[in-house]
Scaffold this motif. Sequence first.
Motif, PDB file in Angstrom:
ATOM      1  N   SER A 270      -1.052   0.452 -10.986  1.00  0.00           N
ATOM      2  CA  SER A 270       0.732   0.535 -11.592  1.00  0.00           C
ATOM      3  C   SER A 270       1.280   2.109 -10.972  1.00  0.00           C
ATOM      4  O   SER A 270       2.136   2.075 -10.766  1.00  0.00           O
ATOM      5  CB  SER A 270       1.359  -0.209 -13.298  1.00  0.00           C
ATOM      6  OG  SER A 270       0.733   0.461 -13.671  1.00  0.00           O
ATOM      7  N   ASP A 271       0.766   3.161 -11.476  1.00  0.00           N
ATOM      8  CA  ASP A 271       0.759   4.160 -11.366  1.00  0.00           C
ATOM      9  C   ASP A 271       0.407   4.751  -9.745  1.00  0.00           C
ATOM     10  O   ASP A 271       0.510   5.990  -9.592  1.00  0.00           O
ATOM     11  CB  ASP A 271      -0.241   5.340 -12.294  1.00  0.00           C
ATOM     12  CG  ASP A 271      -1.385   5.096 -12.434  1.00  0.00           C
ATOM     13  OD1 ASP A 271      -1.874   5.038 -11.202  1.00  0.00           O
ATOM     14  OD2 ASP A 271      -1.675   5.602 -13.478  1.00  0.00           O
ATOM     15  N   GLY A 272      -0.261   3.924  -8.766  1.00  0.00           N
ATOM     16  CA  GLY A 272      -0.743   3.959  -7.471  1.00  0.00           C
ATOM     17  C   GLY A 272      -2.078   4.868  -7.710  1.00  0.00           C
ATOM     18  O   GLY A 272      -2.647   5.237  -6.664  1.00  0.00           O
ATOM     19  N   LYS A 273      -2.871   5.166  -8.757  1.00  0.00           N
ATOM     20  CA  LYS A 273      -3.668   5.960  -8.598  1.00  0.00           C
ATOM     21  C   LYS A 273      -4.519   4.651  -7.850  1.00  0.00           C
ATOM     22  O   LYS A 273      -5.106   3.638  -8.525  1.00  0.00           O
ATOM     23  CB  LYS A 273      -4.645   6.354  -9.923  1.00  0.00           C
ATOM     24  CG  LYS A 273      -3.730   7.330 -10.951  1.00  0.00           C
ATOM     25  CD  LYS A 273      -3.637   7.719 -12.111  1.00  0.00           C
ATOM     26  CE  LYS A 273      -3.528   8.827 -12.498  1.00  0.00           C
ATOM     27  NZ  LYS A 273      -3.951   9.338 -13.575  1.00  0.00           N
ATOM     28  N   GLY A 274      -5.626   5.088  -7.482  1.00  0.00           N
ATOM     29  CA  GLY A 274      -7.472   4.123  -7.410  1.00  0.00           C
ATOM     30  C   GLY A 274      -6.592   3.968  -5.971  1.00  0.00           C
ATOM     31  O   GLY A 274      -7.138   2.789  -4.708  1.00  0.00           O
ATOM     32  N   GLY A 275      -5.725   3.949  -5.270  1.00  0.00           N
ATOM     33  CA  GLY A 275      -5.499   3.435  -3.515  1.00  0.00           C
ATOM     34  C   GLY A 275      -4.395   2.412  -3.372  1.00  0.00           C
ATOM     35  O   GLY A 275      -3.891   1.606  -4.155  1.00  0.00           O
ATOM     36  N   ALA A 276      -4.476   1.539  -1.800  1.00  0.00           N
ATOM     37  CA  ALA A 276      -3.614   0.712  -1.135  1.00  0.00           C
ATOM     38  C   ALA A 276      -4.947  -1.183  -2.173  1.00  0.00           C
ATOM     39  O   ALA A 276      -5.953   0.200  -0.953  1.00  0.00           O
ATOM     40  CB  ALA A 276      -2.912   0.860  -0.842  1.00  0.00           C
ATOM     41  N   VAL A 277      -4.802  -1.714  -1.509  1.00  0.00           N
ATOM     42  CA  VAL A 277      -5.546  -2.964  -1.633  1.00  0.00           C
ATOM     43  C   VAL A 277      -4.739  -3.109  -0.324  1.00  0.00           C
ATOM     44  O   VAL A 277      -5.833  -3.831   0.151  1.00  0.00           O
ATOM     45  CB  VAL A 277      -5.003  -3.900  -2.487  1.00  0.00           C
ATOM     46  CG1 VAL A 277      -5.761  -5.083  -2.522  1.00  0.00           C
ATOM     47  CG2 VAL A 277      -5.412  -3.517  -4.095  1.00  0.00           C
ATOM     48  N   ARG A 278      -3.560  -3.172   0.245  1.00  0.00           N
ATOM     49  CA  ARG A 278      -3.195  -3.702   1.341  1.00  0.00           C
ATOM     50  C   ARG A 278      -2.275  -3.255   1.814  1.00  0.00           C
ATOM     51  O   ARG A 278      -1.352  -3.371   1.137  1.00  0.00           O
ATOM     52  CB  ARG A 278      -3.648  -4.893   1.833  1.00  0.00           C
ATOM     53  CG  ARG A 278      -2.500  -5.592   1.281  1.00  0.00           C
ATOM     54  CD  ARG A 278      -2.578  -7.674   1.379  1.00  0.00           C
ATOM     55  NE  ARG A 278      -1.784  -7.230   2.516  1.00  0.00           N
ATOM     56  CZ  ARG A 278      -2.081  -8.192   3.452  1.00  0.00           C
ATOM     57  NH1 ARG A 278      -2.594  -9.611   2.688  1.00  0.00           N
ATOM     58  NH2 ARG A 278      -1.269  -8.598   4.456  1.00  0.00           N
ATOM     59  N   ASP A 279      -1.844  -3.211   2.988  1.00  0.00           N
ATOM     60  CA  ASP A 279      -0.212  -3.154   3.692  1.00  0.00           C
ATOM     61  C   ASP A 279      -0.184  -4.744   3.581  1.00  0.00           C
ATOM     62  O   ASP A 279       0.393  -5.436   3.710  1.00  0.00           O
ATOM     63  CB  ASP A 279      -0.378  -2.603   5.011  1.00  0.00           C
ATOM     64  CG  ASP A 279      -0.468  -1.015   5.085  1.00  0.00           C
ATOM     65  OD1 ASP A 279      -0.683  -0.197   4.025  1.00  0.00           O
ATOM     66  OD2 ASP A 279      -1.037  -0.629   6.145  1.00  0.00           O
ATOM     67  N   LEU A 280       2.233  -4.334   3.327  1.00  0.00           N
ATOM     68  CA  LEU A 280       2.519  -5.983   3.785  1.00  0.00           C
ATOM     69  C   LEU A 280       3.818  -5.596   4.503  1.00  0.00           C
ATOM     70  O   LEU A 280       4.457  -4.481   4.046  1.00  0.00           O
ATOM     71  CB  LEU A 280       3.535  -5.358   1.271  1.00  0.00           C
ATOM     72  CG  LEU A 280       2.570  -6.338   0.466  1.00  0.00           C
ATOM     73  CD1 LEU A 280       3.256  -5.665  -0.968  1.00  0.00           C
ATOM     74  CD2 LEU A 280       1.174  -7.036   1.029  1.00  0.00           C
ATOM     75  N   ASP A 281       3.851  -6.832   5.268  1.00  0.00           N
ATOM     76  CA  ASP A 281       4.839  -6.502   6.078  1.00  0.00           C
ATOM     77  C   ASP A 281       5.988  -7.090   5.177  1.00  0.00           C
ATOM     78  O   ASP A 281       5.931  -7.921   4.397  1.00  0.00           O
ATOM     79  CB  ASP A 281       4.328  -7.431   7.239  1.00  0.00           C
ATOM     80  CG  ASP A 281       3.203  -6.777   8.029  1.00  0.00           C
ATOM     81  OD1 ASP A 281       3.184  -5.523   7.824  1.00  0.00           O
ATOM     82  OD2 ASP A 281       2.404  -7.282   8.528  1.00  0.00           O
ATOM     83  N   VAL A 282       7.026  -6.856   6.736  1.00  0.00           N
ATOM     84  CA  VAL A 282       8.368  -7.853   5.473  1.00  0.00           C
ATOM     85  C   VAL A 282       8.136  -9.311   6.420  1.00  0.00           C
ATOM     86  O   VAL A 282       7.941  -9.781   7.032  1.00  0.00           O
ATOM     87  CB  VAL A 282      10.138  -7.396   6.523  1.00  0.00           C
ATOM     88  CG1 VAL A 282      10.864  -7.337   6.177  1.00  0.00           C
ATOM     89  CG2 VAL A 282       9.598  -5.514   6.385  1.00  0.00           C
ATOM     90  N   GLY A 283       9.043 -10.025   5.185  1.00  0.00           N
ATOM     91  CA  GLY A 283       9.121 -11.480   5.454  1.00  0.00           C
ATOM     92  C   GLY A 283       7.573 -11.600   4.864  1.00  0.00           C
ATOM     93  O   GLY A 283       7.502 -13.174   4.596  1.00  0.00           O
ATOM     94  N   MET A 284       6.575 -10.737   4.466  1.00  0.00           N
ATOM     95  CA  MET A 284       5.674 -11.950   3.411  1.00  0.00           C
ATOM     96  C   MET A 284       6.252 -12.220   1.862  1.00  0.00           C
ATOM     97  O   MET A 284       7.472 -11.493   1.597  1.00  0.00           O
ATOM     98  CB  MET A 284       4.445 -10.522   3.287  1.00  0.00           C
ATOM     99  CG  MET A 284       4.044 -10.063   4.422  1.00  0.00           C
ATOM    100  SD  MET A 284       2.383  -8.880   4.159  1.00  0.00           S
ATOM    101  CE  MET A 284       0.843 -10.196   3.331  1.00  0.00           C
TER     102      MET A 284
END
Length: 318
Positions: A270-284
């Motif tokens: 939740s604090d943004g640490k550790g990076g991203a799991v994936r990108d999210l597109d509009v409409g998902m």
Amino acid sequence: MAQHNPSLAGAIACALAVLAATAGPAHAATAQQERAQKTGEIPVCSRSLGTLAVVEPQGTNWWTGQRLASPAALIKVFVSRSRCFTLVDRGMGLKAMQAERGLAADGELRGGSNIGKGQIKAADYVMVPDVVSQNNDASGNKIGGLIGGLIGDRTAAAVIGGINIKRKSADVVLTVTDARSSEQVAMSEGHASKTDLGWSAGAGVFRGAALGGGATGYANTEIGQVLTLAYLQAYTDMVAQLGGLPENASAANAQQAVTVSKPARLLKQSDGKGGAVRDLDVGMMLYPTGNKAGLMWEVDDELGNRGWVNSTLFGLSR
């Protein structure tokens, strides 16, 4: 779900009739009073089990041929008097309310009327009253609406009679469905016949306004009274089944899905640490778990990935 023997009411009536014939006057009077009280009283709940919409069964309007109001009107009387649910109107009252909202949208109402979107209370549960069995009597002496197979072979065989006009007997069913999950949370059957009326005459359920609220015909016709007792039996059993419902049906259900409205990233923490799991597109579409940290919500995507996303980047799915 508790199993119910639909012939129980008739069996008790017969047993009490024998008792009344063989016992002393005091015992006979007591037995009759107990039977009338058991059959004629609407159960009262100590708390509301949630909001409820009562809707008419689909198919043939069997009640109109008997000059009766819809069984939904009768069940609403039971619900109102029992205080087991808060009723929400999904019938004529809703149509009238929508017309009033139309006037507001057109600017026809006075300022400060406070009528608009976001005010309608949701129904936690939907209850449908019906009769059991199919109409396989060409003479019209039997009426039915619900195929008995829906509630199992044993039960179907026990309540196949539906409504028998000549014999003045009725086999009915009530179903309750969770409006959010579509789960059928309860089903109960009720049976009554003309012989039961003798034990219930004068019971509170037939008095004055007890069958008001649009439930016309049920108090002053013989088949209406039989149906009333059958539905009352089913409703009483239904209330017993629903005692374990959650206090807050909305909170107990899965969180409403959300839709990504702006490009976003699903973060590992939740604090943004550790990076991203994936990108999210509009409409998902995303499915909140219920965990929150400020503006950050924990969600699952449609592939089962879990992470955190800023709630300003999505909206509730419609």
